[in-house]
Write a protein that holds these residues in place. Structure first.
Motif, mmCIF file in Angstrom:
data_model
loop_
_atom_site.group_PDB
_atom_site.id
_atom_site.type_symbol
_atom_site.label_atom_id
_atom_site.label_comp_id
_atom_site.label_asym_id
_atom_site.label_seq_id
_atom_site.Cartn_x
_atom_site.Cartn_y
_atom_site.Cartn_z
ATOM 1 N N GLN A 31 -11.261 -6.254 -49.364
ATOM 2 C CA GLN A 31 -12.121 -7.518 -48.886
ATOM 3 C C GLN A 31 -11.886 -8.434 -49.970
ATOM 4 O OE1 GLN A 31 -13.267 -7.899 -45.814
ATOM 5 N NE2 GLN A 31 -12.246 -5.935 -45.539
ATOM 6 N N TYR A 32 -12.165 -8.259 -51.296
ATOM 7 C CA TYR A 32 -12.454 -9.418 -52.272
ATOM 8 C C TYR A 32 -11.092 -9.688 -53.026
ATOM 9 C CZ TYR A 32 -17.499 -9.830 -52.029
ATOM 10 O OH TYR A 32 -18.569 -9.957 -51.663
ATOM 11 N N LEU A 33 -10.073 -8.606 -53.239
ATOM 12 C CA LEU A 33 -8.925 -8.922 -54.170
ATOM 13 C C LEU A 33 -7.769 -9.868 -53.367
ATOM 14 C CD1 LEU A 33 -9.097 -5.531 -56.274
ATOM 15 C CD2 LEU A 33 -9.825 -7.816 -56.925
ATOM 16 N N THR A 34 -7.279 -10.471 -54.008
ATOM 17 C CA THR A 34 -6.225 -11.267 -53.356
ATOM 18 C C THR A 34 -4.845 -10.357 -53.310
ATOM 19 O OG1 THR A 34 -5.546 -12.144 -55.294
ATOM 20 C CG2 THR A 34 -7.060 -13.540 -53.937
ATOM 21 N N ASP A 35 -4.747 -9.396 -54.245
ATOM 22 C CA ASP A 35 -3.707 -8.629 -54.305
ATOM 23 C C ASP A 35 -4.219 -7.044 -54.401
ATOM 24 O OD1 ASP A 35 -1.510 -6.879 -54.586
ATOM 25 O OD2 ASP A 35 -0.812 -8.099 -56.250
ATOM 26 N N PRO A 36 -4.503 -6.462 -52.865
ATOM 27 C CA PRO A 36 -5.193 -5.003 -53.032
ATOM 28 C C PRO A 36 -4.402 -3.890 -53.744
ATOM 29 C CG PRO A 36 -5.067 -5.990 -51.024
ATOM 30 C CD PRO A 36 -4.240 -6.981 -51.906
ATOM 31 N N SER A 37 -3.057 -4.503 -54.200
ATOM 32 C CA SER A 37 -2.374 -3.174 -54.971
ATOM 33 C C SER A 37 -3.090 -3.214 -56.424
ATOM 34 C CB SER A 37 -1.004 -3.668 -55.291
ATOM 35 O OG SER A 37 -0.752 -4.855 -56.010
ATOM 36 N N TRP A 38 -3.669 -3.998 -56.947
ATOM 37 C CA TRP A 38 -4.581 -4.001 -58.031
ATOM 38 C C TRP A 38 -5.612 -2.628 -57.779
ATOM 39 C CZ3 TRP A 38 -5.973 -9.891 -58.132
ATOM 40 C CH2 TRP A 38 -4.660 -10.454 -58.422
ATOM 41 N N ILE A 39 -5.933 -2.332 -56.917
ATOM 42 C CA ILE A 39 -6.817 -1.064 -56.669
ATOM 43 C C ILE A 39 -5.985 0.254 -57.229
ATOM 44 C CG2 ILE A 39 -8.352 0.252 -55.167
ATOM 45 C CD1 ILE A 39 -8.291 -2.118 -53.234
ATOM 46 N N ASN A 40 -6.335 0.731 -58.561
ATOM 47 C CA ASN A 40 -5.663 1.847 -58.987
ATOM 48 C C ASN A 40 -7.044 2.818 -59.323
ATOM 49 O OD1 ASN A 40 -6.706 1.187 -61.572
ATOM 50 N ND2 ASN A 40 -4.896 -0.357 -61.779
ATOM 51 N N PRO A 41 -6.672 3.839 -59.921
ATOM 52 C CA PRO A 41 -7.737 4.880 -60.329
ATOM 53 C C PRO A 41 -8.727 4.270 -61.326
ATOM 54 C CG PRO A 41 -5.795 6.043 -60.037
ATOM 55 C CD PRO A 41 -5.229 4.555 -59.845
ATOM 56 N N GLY A 42 -8.242 3.513 -62.328
ATOM 57 C CA GLY A 42 -9.145 2.723 -63.249
ATOM 58 C C GLY A 42 -10.101 1.962 -62.645
ATOM 59 N N ALA A 43 -9.417 0.900 -61.550
ATOM 60 C CA ALA A 43 -10.278 0.174 -61.010
ATOM 61 C C ALA A 43 -11.249 0.552 -60.065
ATOM 62 C CB ALA A 43 -9.331 -0.824 -60.043
ATOM 63 N N LYS A 44 -11.004 1.881 -59.674
ATOM 64 C CA LYS A 44 -11.954 2.464 -58.592
ATOM 65 C C LYS A 44 -13.004 2.970 -59.547
ATOM 66 C CE LYS A 44 -8.854 4.143 -54.889
ATOM 67 N NZ LYS A 44 -8.292 5.190 -54.646
ATOM 68 N N LEU A 45 -12.854 3.240 -60.632
ATOM 69 C CA LEU A 45 -13.661 4.119 -61.728
ATOM 70 C C LEU A 45 -14.716 2.752 -62.120
ATOM 71 C CD1 LEU A 45 -14.733 6.449 -63.236
ATOM 72 C CD2 LEU A 45 -13.205 5.837 -65.283
ATOM 73 N N VAL A 46 -14.074 1.697 -62.399
ATOM 74 C CA VAL A 46 -14.993 0.579 -63.045
ATOM 75 C C VAL A 46 -16.019 0.195 -61.766
ATOM 76 C CG1 VAL A 46 -14.979 -1.902 -63.518
ATOM 77 C CG2 VAL A 46 -13.514 -0.044 -64.948
ATOM 78 N N ALA A 47 -15.500 0.027 -60.559
ATOM 79 C CA ALA A 47 -16.049 -0.418 -59.319
ATOM 80 C C ALA A 47 -17.427 0.755 -59.212
ATOM 81 C CB ALA A 47 -15.273 -0.398 -58.346
ATOM 82 N N GLN A 48 -16.944 1.995 -59.269
ATOM 83 C CA GLN A 48 -17.867 3.073 -58.957
ATOM 84 C C GLN A 48 -18.966 3.040 -60.112
ATOM 85 O OE1 GLN A 48 -15.170 6.493 -58.494
ATOM 86 N NE2 GLN A 48 -15.613 6.374 -56.411
ATOM 87 N N GLY A 49 -18.566 2.593 -61.276
ATOM 88 C CA GLY A 49 -19.589 2.749 -62.453
ATOM 89 C C GLY A 49 -20.524 1.574 -62.059
ATOM 90 N N TYR A 50 -19.947 0.334 -61.871
ATOM 91 C CA TYR A 50 -20.956 -0.714 -61.427
ATOM 92 C C TYR A 50 -21.727 -0.710 -60.126
ATOM 93 C CZ TYR A 50 -21.999 -5.819 -60.723
ATOM 94 O OH TYR A 50 -22.746 -6.909 -60.480
ATOM 95 N N GLY A 51 -21.240 -0.040 -59.192
ATOM 96 C CA GLY A 51 -21.711 0.280 -58.223
ATOM 97 C C GLY A 51 -22.955 1.016 -58.389
ATOM 98 N N THR A 52 -23.019 2.330 -59.319
ATOM 99 C CA THR A 52 -23.933 3.048 -59.698
ATOM 100 C C THR A 52 -24.965 2.231 -60.574
ATOM 101 O OG1 THR A 52 -22.549 4.912 -59.883
ATOM 102 C CG2 THR A 52 -24.532 4.915 -61.181
ATOM 103 N N LEU A 53 -24.654 1.265 -61.309
ATOM 104 C CA LEU A 53 -25.441 0.132 -61.821
ATOM 105 C C LEU A 53 -26.388 -0.455 -61.030
ATOM 106 C CD1 LEU A 53 -26.384 -1.029 -64.852
ATOM 107 C CD2 LEU A 53 -24.763 -2.536 -64.516
ATOM 108 N N LEU A 54 -25.609 -0.872 -60.142
ATOM 109 C CA LEU A 54 -26.562 -1.660 -59.039
ATOM 110 C C LEU A 54 -27.415 -0.879 -58.146
ATOM 111 C CD1 LEU A 54 -23.711 -3.939 -57.712
ATOM 112 C CD2 LEU A 54 -25.366 -4.773 -59.029
ATOM 113 N N ILE A 55 -27.053 0.198 -58.035
ATOM 114 C CA ILE A 55 -28.238 1.110 -57.336
ATOM 115 C C ILE A 55 -29.346 1.396 -58.391
ATOM 116 C CG2 ILE A 55 -28.410 3.590 -56.510
ATOM 117 C CD1 ILE A 55 -25.493 3.339 -55.597
ATOM 118 N N ALA A 56 -29.211 1.590 -59.436
ATOM 119 C CA ALA A 56 -30.141 2.055 -60.386
ATOM 120 C C ALA A 56 -31.063 0.553 -60.641
ATOM 121 C CB ALA A 56 -29.673 2.197 -61.708
ATOM 122 N N PHE A 57 -30.353 -0.712 -60.496
ATOM 123 C CA PHE A 57 -31.090 -1.920 -60.807
ATOM 124 C C PHE A 57 -31.892 -2.073 -59.408
ATOM 125 C CE2 PHE A 57 -31.071 -6.734 -60.852
ATOM 126 C CZ PHE A 57 -32.070 -6.715 -61.992
#
Length: 130
Positions: A31-57
């Motif tokens: 939805q957000y990235l202009t090039d969805p090919s940027w979604i790799n395992p590292g990007a997913k991990l960062v997104a999941q970590g940020y998502g966890t932080l948002l849930i805690a907040f």
């Protein structure tokens, strides 16, 4: 536009983005990235970590809704103000530089509203016990 409503609103917004980032990072990336090919395992991990932080907040804001005036409550409002101000800058630059799609303007708008709202509450100065 009181502190309880701000905390409730922030909690719901953070929970919705947090759950989506933590459990469906591919969806947000598409939805957000202009090039969805940027979604790799590292990007997913960062997104999941940020998502966890948002849930805690979200949980912290939800439990902070009923807090009495205190330095801790003021700190939460300052955190909301500064984090949303940073989000306005980061997402605006990402959109302008064609990293994110125009749908991210919704995120910028939400962050502007929360920045102004928390700033107005801080100016009232009624959030710290005497």
């Amino acid at each position: 536009m009181n502190i309880k409503n701000l905390f409730s609103t922030v909690s719901l917004i953070c929970l919705s983005f947090g759950v989506t980032l933590a459990f469906f990072p591919d969806y947000i990336g598409n939805q957000y990235l202009t090039d969805p090919s940027w979604i790799n395992p590292g990007a997913k991990l960062v997104a999941q970590g940020y998502g966890t932080l948002l849930i805690a907040f979200a949980v912290a804001c939800w439990y902070g809704r009923g807090a009495e005036p205190s330095l801790g409550r003021r700190a939460m409002i300052v955190l909301i103000l500064l984090s949303d101000l940073a989000l306005v800058i980061v997402h605006s630059l990402a959109i302008i530089n064609k990293v994110e799609t125009p749908i991210a303007w919704v995120t910028v708008f939400i962050s502007v509203v929360l920045t102004v709202w928390s700033g107005m509450l801080l100016r009232q100065g009624t959030d710290v016990a005497a």
